[in-house]
Design a protein around this motif. Structure first.
Motif, mmCIF file in Angstrom:
data_model
loop_
_atom_site.group_PDB
_atom_site.id
_atom_site.type_symbol
_atom_site.label_atom_id
_atom_site.label_comp_id
_atom_site.label_asym_id
_atom_site.label_seq_id
_atom_site.Cartn_x
_atom_site.Cartn_y
_atom_site.Cartn_z
ATOM 1 N N GLU A 18 0.827 -1.214 0.000
ATOM 2 C CA GLU A 18 0.000 0.000 0.000
ATOM 3 C C GLU A 18 0.860 1.262 0.000
ATOM 4 O OE1 GLU A 18 -3.252 0.238 -0.482
ATOM 5 O OE2 GLU A 18 -3.145 -1.924 -0.780
ATOM 6 N N LYS A 19 1.971 1.234 0.735
ATOM 7 C CA LYS A 19 2.878 2.386 0.755
ATOM 8 C C LYS A 19 3.456 2.650 -0.633
ATOM 9 C CE LYS A 19 4.364 2.230 5.601
ATOM 10 N NZ LYS A 19 5.508 2.030 6.512
ATOM 11 N N ILE A 20 3.821 1.573 -1.317
ATOM 12 C CA ILE A 20 4.366 1.713 -2.677
ATOM 13 C C ILE A 20 3.330 2.342 -3.598
ATOM 14 C CG2 ILE A 20 5.152 0.429 -4.716
ATOM 15 C CD1 ILE A 20 6.353 -1.653 -2.687
ATOM 16 N N LEU A 21 2.091 1.852 -3.522
ATOM 17 C CA LEU A 21 1.027 2.383 -4.373
ATOM 18 C C LEU A 21 0.731 3.843 -4.067
ATOM 19 C CD1 LEU A 21 -1.437 -0.648 -4.403
ATOM 20 C CD2 LEU A 21 -0.073 0.187 -6.326
ATOM 21 N N THR A 22 0.699 4.173 -2.782
ATOM 22 C CA THR A 22 0.413 5.559 -2.377
ATOM 23 C C THR A 22 1.477 6.513 -2.892
ATOM 24 O OG1 THR A 22 -0.759 4.822 -0.400
ATOM 25 C CG2 THR A 22 0.049 7.089 -0.405
ATOM 26 N N GLU A 23 2.738 6.128 -2.721
ATOM 27 C CA GLU A 23 3.834 6.990 -3.159
ATOM 28 C C GLU A 23 3.893 7.086 -4.675
ATOM 29 O OE1 GLU A 23 6.089 9.849 -2.639
ATOM 30 O OE2 GLU A 23 5.541 8.746 -0.816
ATOM 31 N N ALA A 24 3.685 5.945 -5.335
ATOM 32 C CA ALA A 24 3.699 5.942 -6.803
ATOM 33 C C ALA A 24 2.594 6.827 -7.347
ATOM 34 C CB ALA A 24 3.543 4.513 -7.324
ATOM 35 N N GLU A 25 1.407 6.734 -6.765
ATOM 36 C CA GLU A 25 0.285 7.557 -7.235
ATOM 37 C C GLU A 25 0.598 9.043 -7.066
ATOM 38 O OE1 GLU A 25 -4.447 8.409 -6.379
ATOM 39 O OE2 GLU A 25 -3.519 6.610 -5.561
ATOM 40 N N SER A 26 1.162 9.396 -5.935
ATOM 41 C CA SER A 26 1.515 10.789 -5.689
ATOM 42 C C SER A 26 2.510 11.301 -6.734
ATOM 43 C CB SER A 26 2.110 10.920 -4.285
ATOM 44 O OG SER A 26 2.556 12.227 -4.051
ATOM 45 N N LEU A 27 3.503 10.497 -7.034
ATOM 46 C CA LEU A 27 4.516 10.884 -8.024
ATOM 47 C C LEU A 27 3.916 10.955 -9.433
ATOM 48 C CD1 LEU A 27 7.500 8.720 -6.713
ATOM 49 C CD2 LEU A 27 7.356 11.219 -6.668
ATOM 50 N N PHE A 28 3.071 9.986 -9.768
ATOM 51 C CA PHE A 28 2.458 9.966 -11.101
ATOM 52 C C PHE A 28 1.592 11.194 -11.333
ATOM 53 C CE2 PHE A 28 2.404 5.010 -11.112
ATOM 54 C CZ PHE A 28 3.750 4.991 -11.423
ATOM 55 N N TRP A 29 0.764 11.532 -10.316
ATOM 56 C CA TRP A 29 -0.129 12.676 -10.481
ATOM 57 C C TRP A 29 0.653 13.975 -10.561
ATOM 58 C CZ3 TRP A 29 -4.588 12.094 -12.430
ATOM 59 C CH2 TRP A 29 -5.415 11.019 -12.096
ATOM 60 N N LYS A 30 1.782 14.022 -9.867
ATOM 61 C CA LYS A 30 2.556 15.262 -9.843
ATOM 62 C C LYS A 30 3.419 15.444 -11.087
ATOM 63 C CE LYS A 30 5.376 18.002 -6.662
ATOM 64 N NZ LYS A 30 6.069 18.019 -5.359
ATOM 65 N N TYR A 31 4.060 14.349 -11.545
ATOM 66 C CA TYR A 31 5.048 14.466 -12.613
ATOM 67 C C TYR A 31 4.673 13.742 -13.903
ATOM 68 C CZ TYR A 31 7.921 15.978 -8.671
ATOM 69 O OH TYR A 31 8.407 16.628 -7.557
ATOM 70 N N GLY A 32 3.542 13.023 -13.901
ATOM 71 C CA GLY A 32 3.224 12.176 -15.038
ATOM 72 C C GLY A 32 3.805 10.788 -14.828
ATOM 73 N N VAL A 33 3.357 9.828 -15.611
ATOM 74 C CA VAL A 33 3.769 8.433 -15.411
ATOM 75 C C VAL A 33 5.094 8.135 -16.088
ATOM 76 C CG1 VAL A 33 3.135 6.012 -15.753
ATOM 77 C CG2 VAL A 33 1.366 7.699 -15.247
ATOM 78 N N LYS A 34 5.235 8.599 -17.303
ATOM 79 C CA LYS A 34 6.411 8.221 -18.102
ATOM 80 C C LYS A 34 7.720 8.655 -17.457
ATOM 81 C CE LYS A 34 8.195 8.419 -22.826
ATOM 82 N NZ LYS A 34 8.061 9.078 -24.145
ATOM 83 N N SER A 35 7.713 9.824 -16.821
ATOM 84 C CA SER A 35 8.972 10.366 -16.280
ATOM 85 C C SER A 35 9.383 9.724 -14.951
ATOM 86 C CB SER A 35 8.844 11.879 -16.095
ATOM 87 O OG SER A 35 7.855 12.173 -15.126
#
Length: 200
Positions: free
Chosen positions: A3-20
């Motif tokens: 869950e921690k991995i998903l939460t952090e990944a989602e935060s990063l994806f929404w902020k910077y986009g997925v590809k980067s």
């Protein structure tokens, strides 16, 4: 840890986009090794898939609460659009474009949600609005529902609206009010105008 991995990944994806965002970025942000991430997810695509799936499920519950709190169809569509605006503040417009171009499994989840839930909710709103006299009786429900859902997506597309990241809320607001004003009867305009006065 999953869950921690998903939460952090989602935060990063929404902020910077997925590809980067790379697996290294996620690991670094959490202070763990990539090996730990791979114990829970086969690859980045698996993370993207789960992030999108979980986000859509949360959104559905949140939108349901807004639907239940609205007194009429006009207020309903405006309340849901307010929620969309709140979400837009933290969204990088490139995220869903990245998902569409590079993560087909996650994109299919979004398309299914779009067809099975979002489109159905818009249709329900339009049908209720016509039935209760807030929307014009001559509108084509299916055409208008498709128009609304595609215009929301269009508003996030930087290819259509350059600089959408800075202006995404303004773009979405223009598209919404253009759409809804075309639906309204005199009764609908009365509610719409009152709502706008109360939110200025």
């Amino acid at each position: 840890m999953k869950e921690k991995i998903l939460t952090e990944a989602e935060s990063l994806f929404w902020k910077y986009g997925v590809k980067s965002i790379t697996m290294d970025d996620i690991a670094r942000q959490l202070g763990i090794s990539k090996k730990t991430i791979y114990q829970h997810f086969a690859d980045k695509e698996a993370i993207v898939y789960q992030v999108v799936k979980d986000k859509l499920e949360r959104d559905e519950k949140e939108y349901q609460c807004h639907f239940r709190g609205a007194g009429n169809p006009v207020e309903e569509i405006l309340k849901v659009s307010e929620l969309l605006r709140q979400h837009a503040v933290t969204v990088n417009p490139s995220m869903m474009l990245d998902v569409q171009r590079h993560y087909p499994k996650a994109w299919q989840v979004f398309l299914k949600h779009k067809e099975d839930y979002i489109l159905m909710s818009i249709r329900d709103n339009l049908q209720r609005g016509v039935r209760e006299g807030f929307y014009r009786p001559d509108i084509d429900i299916d055409v208008m529902a498709r128009l609304r859902i595609e215009s929301v997506q269009l508003g996030f597309d930087e290819r259509v609206f350059p600089g959408a990241r800075a202006n995404v809320m303004a773009v979405q607001e223009q598209l919404l009010h253009h759409f809804i004003r075309g639906l309204l009867t005199e009764k609908g305009f009365s509610v719409y105008n009152q709502y706008n006065l109360n939110t200025i």
